[in-house]
Scaffold this active site. Structure first.
Site, short mmCIF file in Angstrom:
data_model
loop_
_atom_site.label_atom_id
_atom_site.label_comp_id
_atom_site.label_asym_id
_atom_site.label_seq_id
_atom_site.Cartn_x
_atom_site.Cartn_y
_atom_site.Cartn_z
N HIS A 167 -30.43 -11.86 33.11
CA HIS A 167 -30.50 -11.80 34.57
C HIS A 167 -30.53 -13.20 35.19
O HIS A 167 -31.07 -13.38 36.28
CB HIS A 167 -31.72 -11.01 35.06
CG HIS A 167 -31.93 -9.72 34.34
ND1 HIS A 167 -31.40 -8.52 34.77
CD2 HIS A 167 -32.56 -9.43 33.16
CE1 HIS A 167 -31.72 -7.56 33.93
NE2 HIS A 167 -32.42 -8.09 32.93
N SER A 288 -14.50 -36.74 43.59
CA SER A 288 -14.36 -36.24 44.95
C SER A 288 -13.74 -37.33 45.80
O SER A 288 -13.99 -38.52 45.61
CB SER A 288 -15.73 -35.87 45.50
OG SER A 288 -15.74 -35.94 46.91
N LYS A 294 -19.63 -38.01 42.76
CA LYS A 294 -19.34 -36.71 42.16
C LYS A 294 -18.62 -36.79 40.83
O LYS A 294 -17.74 -37.61 40.63
CB LYS A 294 -18.51 -35.85 43.13
CG LYS A 294 -19.24 -35.35 44.34
CD LYS A 294 -20.40 -34.41 44.02
CE LYS A 294 -19.93 -33.06 43.51
NZ LYS A 294 -19.30 -32.27 44.57
N GLU A 301 -13.40 -24.90 36.30
CA GLU A 301 -13.28 -24.07 37.51
C GLU A 301 -11.89 -23.47 37.61
O GLU A 301 -11.72 -22.30 37.98
CB GLU A 301 -13.58 -24.91 38.75
CG GLU A 301 -15.03 -25.39 38.82
CD GLU A 301 -15.18 -26.52 39.82
OE1 GLU A 301 -14.96 -26.29 41.02
OE2 GLU A 301 -15.50 -27.66 39.40
#
Ligand code: ARG
Length: 506
Positions: A167, A288, A294, A301
């Site tokens: 969970h 980025s 970043k 992704e």
């Protein structure tokens, strides 16, 4: 069966004879598939070679024409390879393009005989079956490459533990290697499914012609032999109508992509500051345009994102097939873009992820700290302690639940409780229960398939043995498929040919 004998001045379209008008430009643009199916040119030409040789061997065309066809096909192939091939939407698809160019090179007479006893319906089925076979072999190779990278990473993660989650709540400590090997198992099944599907793609449809079978004494076995097919199709209508072998590849690819997507989701979480467990190397990380600090795991992704697209290709094909009457329908032309994109996406994804994982840095201290600083992550182990001392598990569960509550009141960890504290809840606690260690918790999960270090290193060794993996290399481009790299498919060719003869098949 009439050959496609268009006059030399208009060697182009394959079916102009009964029409008074050429198709409208809109129709040509709408029906053309050459932009997509050009990718099949190697397979299309290989199929034509085998067909021409067989026609000559059977005396259906003469050997001088066959020679001309074979030479001409060589030239067409090298023209396409070198990019010097002209695409013309009037010519619809790859099959027509190759034949039209052949006709320009060797003349319409000889070129026109190549299509004897063949239809584009069995031709396109042949080409896509050859494509799917190659795609399967390359996909399996790419799956193995990712497995090799996971094994390498698991070996580098020796002794690293982190919270296992249910969970998405911290549950119990597990070894990172154990977590990585879970993906190895999923990929094992992905590879098995792909290998298993090979036999159903490996069936040679040529000779089915448009739908009813060719009206010539063909040697279909010879064509199958030359093209390395294990079997010839048993029903001409099925052979030109069915695309379930494509759906099966798409399904297997979709399942694999979904498994890979879950790995990517873990990697994305692990790459965050909140987890900080793992980081791809700089060459496999992106930045980025606005935030200089970043480090984004874009590869993972995109892989996660593209898994959705592959699932869509499967749904798209199944929906296309769903209402089709037998036999060939032009709808079937739509099978290719999803197939090609799936193969490219799957193989490309597996390949880049394998490379990225090889560059990944594991922050072991950070991973261990998440467990070490968690006040309750060994709660199950306290309950197991009581159970081993003879307390029914349900009762032990309640006891430890009350201990957790006590810790919350005192703002401390289970490991901080004294023997008195423990014994106030249950007398079965002994001194060795005080300050239970993570190492003890891990080692106690010593069941086959469990996270005990002993079990995990055995599993790692077994996986290496089982997969006989080469050490993961920088360039793990899957080898080009060949008959030798084909997955095993049951009956050997001699047995199958004998059986076919018995059934009176040609
Ligand atoms: N381009 C077609 C396809 O991919 C080839 C077969 C066309 N056959 C026909 N009779 N129009 O399905």
């Amino acid at each position: 069966m009439a050959d496609a004998g268009s006059p030399e001045s208009e060697p182009q379209r394959l079916w102009g004879g009964r029409f008074e008008e050429a198709p409208d430009a809109l129709v040509q643009a709408y029906t053309s598939s050459i932009q997509t199916d050009l990718l099949l040119f190697h397979h299309d030409i290989a199929g034509s070679r085998a067909h021409a040789r067989m026609l000559a061997a059977q005396g259906i065309i003469d050997s001088t024409d066959a020679e001309r066809i074979l030479k001409g096909l060589d030239q067409v192939e090298s023209e396409i390879e070198s990019g010097g091939f002209e695409i013309n939407h009037e010519l619809e698809d790859i099959h027509t393009h190759v034949e039209a160019r052949l006709s320009q090179i060797i003349g319409a007479d000889a070129a026109g005989r190549l299509h004897t006893a063949r239809s584009r319906n069995d031709q396109v089925a042949l080409d896509t079956r050859m494509f799917v076979r190659d795609a399967i072999v390359q996909s399996v190779g790419a799956v193995r490459g990712l497995q090799a990278a996971l094994i390498e990473l698991a070996e580098r993660s020796d002794g690293v533990y982190l919270p296992g989650y249910t969970h998405l709540q911290r549950a119990q400590p597990v070894l990172l290697a154990h977590h990585l090997l879970a993906y190895l198992e999923m990929l094992d099944r992905d590879a098995e499914r792909l290998v298993d599907s090979f036999a159903r793609a490996d069936i040679m449809p040529l000779g089915s012609a448009a739908l009813a079978g060719a009206a010539y004494p063909l040697d279909r076995e010879a064509v199958a032999d030359e093209l390395g097919f294990e079997a010839v199709s048993r029903n001409s209508i099925d052979a030109v109508s069915s695309r379930d072998y494509i759906a099966e590849y798409l399904a297997n690819a979709a399942i694999c992509m979904v498994n890979v997507s879950r790995l990517c989701e873990d990697v994305i979480l692990w790459s965050s500051a909140e987890f900080g467990v793992l980081q791809f190397g700089d060459a496999f990380t992106t930045g980025s345009s606005i935030m200089p600090q970043k480090r984004n795991p874009d590869i993972a992704e995109l892989a996660r994102g593209r898994s959705g697209k592959v699932v869509g290709h499967l749904t798209g094909l199944l929906t296309t097939l769903k209402g089709l009457p037998l036999a060939y329908n032009r709808d079937l032309q739509e099978d290719k873009s999803g197939l090609f994109d799936t193969a490219e996406t799957l193989i490309g994804t597996l390949h880049v992820l394998a490379r990225a994982l090889l560059t990944a840095q594991v922050h072991g201290a950070r991973a261990r700290a998440m467990v070490d600083s968690d006040p309750f992550i060994l709660a199950t182990d306290y309950a197991d302690y009581l159970t081993r001392a003879g307390v029914p598990f349900r009762e032990a569960h309640g006891v430890v639940g009350r201990l957790v509550k006590l810790c919350e009141e005192r703002n401390c960890a289970l490991g901080d409780l004294s023997l008195d504290d423990l014994q106030r809840e249950h007398s079965a606690f002994g001194a060795d229960a005080v300050g239970m260690t993570v190492q003890f918790a891990l080692e106690s999960r010593d069941v086959l398939g469990g996270t005990a270090p002993k079990q995990v290193s055995t599993a790692l060794e077994a996986a290496k043995q089982r997969l006989q993996l080469q050490p993961a290399s920088q360039d793990s481009t899957p080898a080009a498929p060949s008959p030798e790299t084909r997955p095993e498919t049951g009956l050997n060719r001699a047995q199958r040919r004998a059986a076919a003869r018995q059934q009176g098949r040609r």
